[in-house]
Motif scaffolding. Structure first.
Motif, PDB file in Angstrom:
ATOM      1  N   VAL A 140     -15.637  38.197  72.909  1.00  0.00           N
ATOM      2  CA  VAL A 140     -15.946  39.415  72.889  1.00  0.00           C
ATOM      3  C   VAL A 140     -18.271  38.630  72.989  1.00  0.00           C
ATOM      4  O   VAL A 140     -19.112  37.813  72.175  1.00  0.00           O
ATOM      5  N   ALA A 141     -18.658  38.865  74.707  1.00  0.00           N
ATOM      6  CA  ALA A 141     -20.397  39.095  74.737  1.00  0.00           C
ATOM      7  C   ALA A 141     -20.863  40.596  74.961  1.00  0.00           C
ATOM      8  O   ALA A 141     -20.022  41.630  75.731  1.00  0.00           O
ATOM      9  N   VAL A 142     -21.815  40.670  74.164  1.00  0.00           N
ATOM     10  CA  VAL A 142     -22.451  41.704  74.376  1.00  0.00           C
ATOM     11  C   VAL A 142     -23.918  41.737  75.334  1.00  0.00           C
ATOM     12  O   VAL A 142     -24.497  40.460  74.439  1.00  0.00           O
ATOM     13  N   SER A 143     -24.291  41.705  76.443  1.00  0.00           N
ATOM     14  CA  SER A 143     -25.203  41.721  77.254  1.00  0.00           C
ATOM     15  C   SER A 143     -26.316  43.135  77.439  1.00  0.00           C
ATOM     16  O   SER A 143     -25.413  44.302  77.950  1.00  0.00           O
ATOM     17  N   ASP A 144     -27.179  42.498  77.218  1.00  0.00           N
ATOM     18  CA  ASP A 144     -28.580  43.925  78.792  1.00  0.00           C
ATOM     19  C   ASP A 144     -28.575  43.433  79.751  1.00  0.00           C
ATOM     20  O   ASP A 144     -27.741  43.064  80.667  1.00  0.00           O
ATOM     21  N   ALA A 145     -29.545  44.193  80.232  1.00  0.00           N
ATOM     22  CA  ALA A 145     -29.506  43.806  81.472  1.00  0.00           C
ATOM     23  C   ALA A 145     -30.101  43.114  82.365  1.00  0.00           C
ATOM     24  O   ALA A 145     -29.591  42.405  82.937  1.00  0.00           O
ATOM     25  N   SER A 146     -30.431  42.120  81.191  1.00  0.00           N
ATOM     26  CA  SER A 146     -30.613  40.257  81.726  1.00  0.00           C
ATOM     27  C   SER A 146     -30.029  39.503  81.379  1.00  0.00           C
ATOM     28  O   SER A 146     -29.593  38.335  82.162  1.00  0.00           O
ATOM     29  N   ALA A 147     -29.363  38.942  80.256  1.00  0.00           N
ATOM     30  CA  ALA A 147     -28.535  37.893  79.644  1.00  0.00           C
ATOM     31  C   ALA A 147     -27.840  38.276  78.658  1.00  0.00           C
ATOM     32  O   ALA A 147     -27.935  39.740  77.855  1.00  0.00           O
ATOM     33  N   PRO A 148     -27.071  37.950  78.208  1.00  0.00           N
ATOM     34  CA  PRO A 148     -25.905  38.259  76.660  1.00  0.00           C
ATOM     35  C   PRO A 148     -26.471  37.793  76.139  1.00  0.00           C
ATOM     36  O   PRO A 148     -27.702  37.633  75.714  1.00  0.00           O
ATOM     37  N   GLN A 149     -26.544  38.735  75.142  1.00  0.00           N
ATOM     38  CA  GLN A 149     -27.678  39.096  73.535  1.00  0.00           C
ATOM     39  C   GLN A 149     -26.631  38.352  72.526  1.00  0.00           C
ATOM     40  O   GLN A 149     -27.461  38.362  71.583  1.00  0.00           O
ATOM     41  N   VAL A 150     -25.337  38.838  71.969  1.00  0.00           N
ATOM     42  CA  VAL A 150     -24.976  38.880  70.627  1.00  0.00           C
ATOM     43  C   VAL A 150     -23.510  39.134  71.435  1.00  0.00           C
ATOM     44  O   VAL A 150     -22.369  39.056  72.663  1.00  0.00           O
ATOM     45  N   SER A 151     -22.835  37.486  70.851  1.00  0.00           N
ATOM     46  CA  SER A 151     -21.511  37.554  70.598  1.00  0.00           C
ATOM     47  C   SER A 151     -19.823  37.219  69.985  1.00  0.00           C
ATOM     48  O   SER A 151     -21.117  37.234  68.274  1.00  0.00           O
ATOM     49  N   TYR A 152     -19.205  37.173  69.965  1.00  0.00           N
ATOM     50  CA  TYR A 152     -18.407  37.678  68.413  1.00  0.00           C
ATOM     51  C   TYR A 152     -16.659  37.191  68.828  1.00  0.00           C
ATOM     52  O   TYR A 152     -16.818  36.738  70.257  1.00  0.00           O
ATOM     53  N   SER A 153     -16.451  36.444  68.138  1.00  0.00           N
ATOM     54  CA  SER A 153     -14.983  35.523  68.456  1.00  0.00           C
ATOM     55  C   SER A 153     -13.704  35.962  67.395  1.00  0.00           C
ATOM     56  O   SER A 153     -14.113  36.678  66.662  1.00  0.00           O
ATOM     57  N   ALA A 154     -13.409  37.411  68.275  1.00  0.00           N
ATOM     58  CA  ALA A 154     -11.964  37.779  67.096  1.00  0.00           C
ATOM     59  C   ALA A 154     -10.723  37.666  67.288  1.00  0.00           C
ATOM     60  O   ALA A 154     -10.375  37.168  67.809  1.00  0.00           O
ATOM     61  N   ASP A 155     -10.035  37.250  66.212  1.00  0.00           N
ATOM     62  CA  ASP A 155      -8.836  36.230  65.889  1.00  0.00           C
ATOM     63  C   ASP A 155      -8.167  37.713  65.068  1.00  0.00           C
ATOM     64  O   ASP A 155      -8.608  37.611  64.689  1.00  0.00           O
ATOM     65  N   GLY A 156      -6.611  37.212  65.350  1.00  0.00           N
ATOM     66  CA  GLY A 156      -6.245  37.704  64.456  1.00  0.00           C
ATOM     67  C   GLY A 156      -6.108  36.417  62.850  1.00  0.00           C
ATOM     68  O   GLY A 156      -6.043  35.494  63.102  1.00  0.00           O
ATOM     69  N   ILE A 157      -5.391  37.632  61.406  1.00  0.00           N
ATOM     70  CA  ILE A 157      -4.841  37.144  60.543  1.00  0.00           C
ATOM     71  C   ILE A 157      -3.501  37.267  60.033  1.00  0.00           C
ATOM     72  O   ILE A 157      -3.191  36.587  59.564  1.00  0.00           O
ATOM     73  N   GLY A 158      -2.720  37.480  61.008  1.00  0.00           N
ATOM     74  CA  GLY A 158      -1.516  38.315  60.726  1.00  0.00           C
ATOM     75  C   GLY A 158      -0.720  38.704  61.483  1.00  0.00           C
ATOM     76  O   GLY A 158      -0.186  37.652  63.035  1.00  0.00           O
ATOM     77  N   ASP A 159      -0.215  39.665  62.075  1.00  0.00           N
ATOM     78  CA  ASP A 159       0.815  40.057  63.293  1.00  0.00           C
ATOM     79  C   ASP A 159       0.228  40.920  63.361  1.00  0.00           C
ATOM     80  O   ASP A 159       1.362  41.735  64.113  1.00  0.00           O
ATOM     81  N   GLU A 160      -0.881  40.909  64.227  1.00  0.00           N
ATOM     82  CA  GLU A 160      -1.367  42.139  64.818  1.00  0.00           C
ATOM     83  C   GLU A 160      -0.626  41.621  66.090  1.00  0.00           C
ATOM     84  O   GLU A 160      -1.526  40.880  66.601  1.00  0.00           O
ATOM     85  N   SER A 161      -1.093  43.033  66.711  1.00  0.00           N
ATOM     86  CA  SER A 161      -0.872  42.958  68.049  1.00  0.00           C
ATOM     87  C   SER A 161      -1.632  44.323  68.685  1.00  0.00           C
ATOM     88  O   SER A 161      -1.775  44.002  70.067  1.00  0.00           O
ATOM     89  N   ALA A 162      -2.829  44.487  67.911  1.00  0.00           N
ATOM     90  CA  ALA A 162      -3.582  44.905  68.959  1.00  0.00           C
ATOM     91  C   ALA A 162      -4.599  44.847  67.555  1.00  0.00           C
ATOM     92  O   ALA A 162      -4.565  45.243  66.771  1.00  0.00           O
ATOM     93  N   LEU A 163      -5.765  44.449  68.298  1.00  0.00           N
ATOM     94  CA  LEU A 163      -6.925  43.936  67.649  1.00  0.00           C
ATOM     95  C   LEU A 163      -8.145  44.630  68.305  1.00  0.00           C
ATOM     96  O   LEU A 163      -8.528  44.985  68.224  1.00  0.00           O
ATOM     97  N   VAL A 164      -9.483  45.889  66.861  1.00  0.00           N
ATOM     98  CA  VAL A 164     -10.765  46.506  67.116  1.00  0.00           C
ATOM     99  C   VAL A 164     -11.458  44.882  66.840  1.00  0.00           C
ATOM    100  O   VAL A 164     -11.631  44.076  65.900  1.00  0.00           O
ATOM    101  N   CYS A 165     -11.665  44.582  68.175  1.00  0.00           N
ATOM    102  CA  CYS A 165     -12.921  43.788  68.461  1.00  0.00           C
ATOM    103  C   CYS A 165     -14.446  43.900  67.745  1.00  0.00           C
ATOM    104  O   CYS A 165     -14.803  43.232  66.930  1.00  0.00           O
ATOM    105  N   ILE A 166     -14.941  44.763  68.020  1.00  0.00           N
ATOM    106  CA  ILE A 166     -16.221  45.008  67.923  1.00  0.00           C
ATOM    107  C   ILE A 166     -16.517  46.719  67.969  1.00  0.00           C
ATOM    108  O   ILE A 166     -15.579  47.505  68.591  1.00  0.00           O
ATOM    109  N   GLU A 167     -17.306  47.221  67.315  1.00  0.00           N
ATOM    110  CA  GLU A 167     -17.376  48.578  67.111  1.00  0.00           C
ATOM    111  C   GLU A 167     -19.309  49.264  68.106  1.00  0.00           C
ATOM    112  O   GLU A 167     -19.841  47.688  67.483  1.00  0.00           O
TER     113      GLU A 167
END
Length: 437
Positions: free
Chosen positions: A104-131
């Protein structure tokens, strides 16, 4: 670029945001607009490939992955959270543990500002990445990384979307997310399918930088630098903070002399994030010093202060050097904010006439005030007041200023009239409660 860990949050970049999600396997991406109860208002609040536009949120597919555009200025006032999630489409692995992380990369009008790597820890088949969520008039981003074993249907049901089926569904328990019981405890309503008065706005994290009140018995410090705090007062923090004991050094030298070599239980906190402090569920109050007057305060009532302030340990004016060894206090000077605690809701007395208070009930006062220590016998009070000092003293204040008086004569640690023996007796014992010692 800010790299978030699971559960960490940070301020959102200003203006419209573009959230890009990419994965090594095929996923469906959706965004849900949630009200204060953690649920959508209607099916129109779910934005995905078959309904790509919502109020302030837009989805589209790109060659690099999935793009969700969030314009905070266009999001309705009754929407508090935009949840952005990924779900497996059934053409590849059946769990995110097998599929690998979603970048996940969050950008403003100029460039990426925030990043996150969301991964599973079990049997998830749907994953909430960010809020992307509101805190007062500020928007923030939280890395979530929690999911559901029953895919997109479970995700939708959890947030109030009715999923149609060919057969009438049998009664079932609400879909439960798969979480790590310690690290991934619910950080905000909407992440987990549960309801509680705890999720009301009154219990939410307050916005702002610097020292702020978090309810009546806690303070939150929006950190972007350093702060001095009472050692052991940290109850929670988010972000990248470092804690350093300050038992010696610049501040410690002044205290060591007054304490006959004893150390000082302060800590210096540095970094970026949110720091939460409290002490024995006492009431918290904030005082801003503008440099024109100092603040004299019982050290046991200091919770935190900005590093722009300086302080020293001084004998209370009017306390005889031979007879009243316990009458020492901290004197803060300079420009900055200090958080203090009181044992109960205090009264603030405007000193426009002779004013008297028990030394242990008088928490703080203007340093410009003149003080005098008198025995209660001189007032004809005898043993009627001052029951905890052991010496039956009263502080007299004169001049122009204020005195903060708490509804208790026993501050934490017992600053006046220490009860220690041996090495703790005398000045060291009397100051045993100084700054929480």
């Amino acid at each position: 670029m800010k790299v978030l860990a699971r559960g960490e949050n940070c301020p959102a970049p200003t203006g419209p945001l573009t959230v890009e999600l990419s994965s090594s396997t095929h996923v469906d991406v959706s965004a849900l607009l949630l009200a204060s109860n953690g649920r959508v208002r209607s099916d129109a609040d779910m934005v995905f490939w078959n309904q790509p536009e919502g109020a302030g949120v837009e989805y589209r597919r790109a060659s690099s992955g999935h793009l969700v555009r969030v314009d905070p200025s266009a999001i309705p006032a009754d929407i508090e959270t935009v949840v952005i999630a990924a779900s497996l489409d059934g053409t590849g692995p059946t769990t995110f543990a097998a599929a690998g992380p979603v970048s996940v990369a969050v950008s403003d009008a100029s460039a990426p500002q925030v990043s996150y790597s969301a991964d599973g820890i079990g049997d998830e088949s749907a994953l909430v990445c960010i809020e992307v969520y509101r805190r007062g008039d500020q928007w923030k981003i939280r890395a979530v990384g929690q999911g559901y074993a029953d895919g997109l249907a479970g995700l939708a049901n959890a947030f109030g979307i009715s999923v149609e089926t060919d057969e009438p569904p049998a009664p079932a328990e609400p879909s439960s997310p798969i979480t790590d019981s310690t690290v991934n405890s619910p950080a905000r309503q909407g992440v987990l399918a549960m309801r509680s008065e705890l999720f009301a706005p009154a219990h939410a994290e307050v916005p702002g930088s610097g020292i702020q009140k978090q309810g009546s018995k806690m303070c939150r410090i929006g950190m972007n630098g350093d702060i001095m705090a009472r050692a052991g007062s940290m109850v929670a923090y988010q972000g990248n903070l470092q804690f350093e004991a300050k038992g010696s050094g610049g501040i410690g030298r002044a205290l060591k002399q007054a304490l006959s070599g004893e150390g000082v239980p302060l800590m210096k906190v540095t970094g970026q994030g949110d720091l939460f402090l409290a002490n024995a569920a006492q009431d918290v109050h904030l005082i801003d010093l503008d440099g024109s007057d100092g603040l004299t305060i019982n050290g046991a009532n200091v919770l935190a202060f900005e590093s722009t302030l300086s302080y020293d340990i001084k004998r209370v004016q009017g306390a005889a050097a031979g007879g009243n060894a316990g009458f020492f206090n901290c004197v803060f000077t300079g420009r900055g904010r200090i958080a203090i605690t009181t044992d109960g809701v205090p009264v603030v007395l405007n000193v426009d006439q002779p004013t008297f208070a028990d030394p242990q009930a008088a928490v703080a006062w203007s340093s410009s005030l003149q003080t005098r220590v008198k025995k209660n016998d001189s007032f004809g009070l005898g043993t009627l007041i001052g029951r905890t000092t052991g010496e039956r003293f009263t502080l007299e204040f004169a001049g122009q200023g204020f005195v903060v008086v708490q509804p208790s004569e026993q501050p934490p640690g017992g600053l006046v009239g220490g009860t220690g023996g041996g090495e703790q007796a005398g000045v060291g014992g009397a100051l045993g409660g100084l700054l929480g010692r």
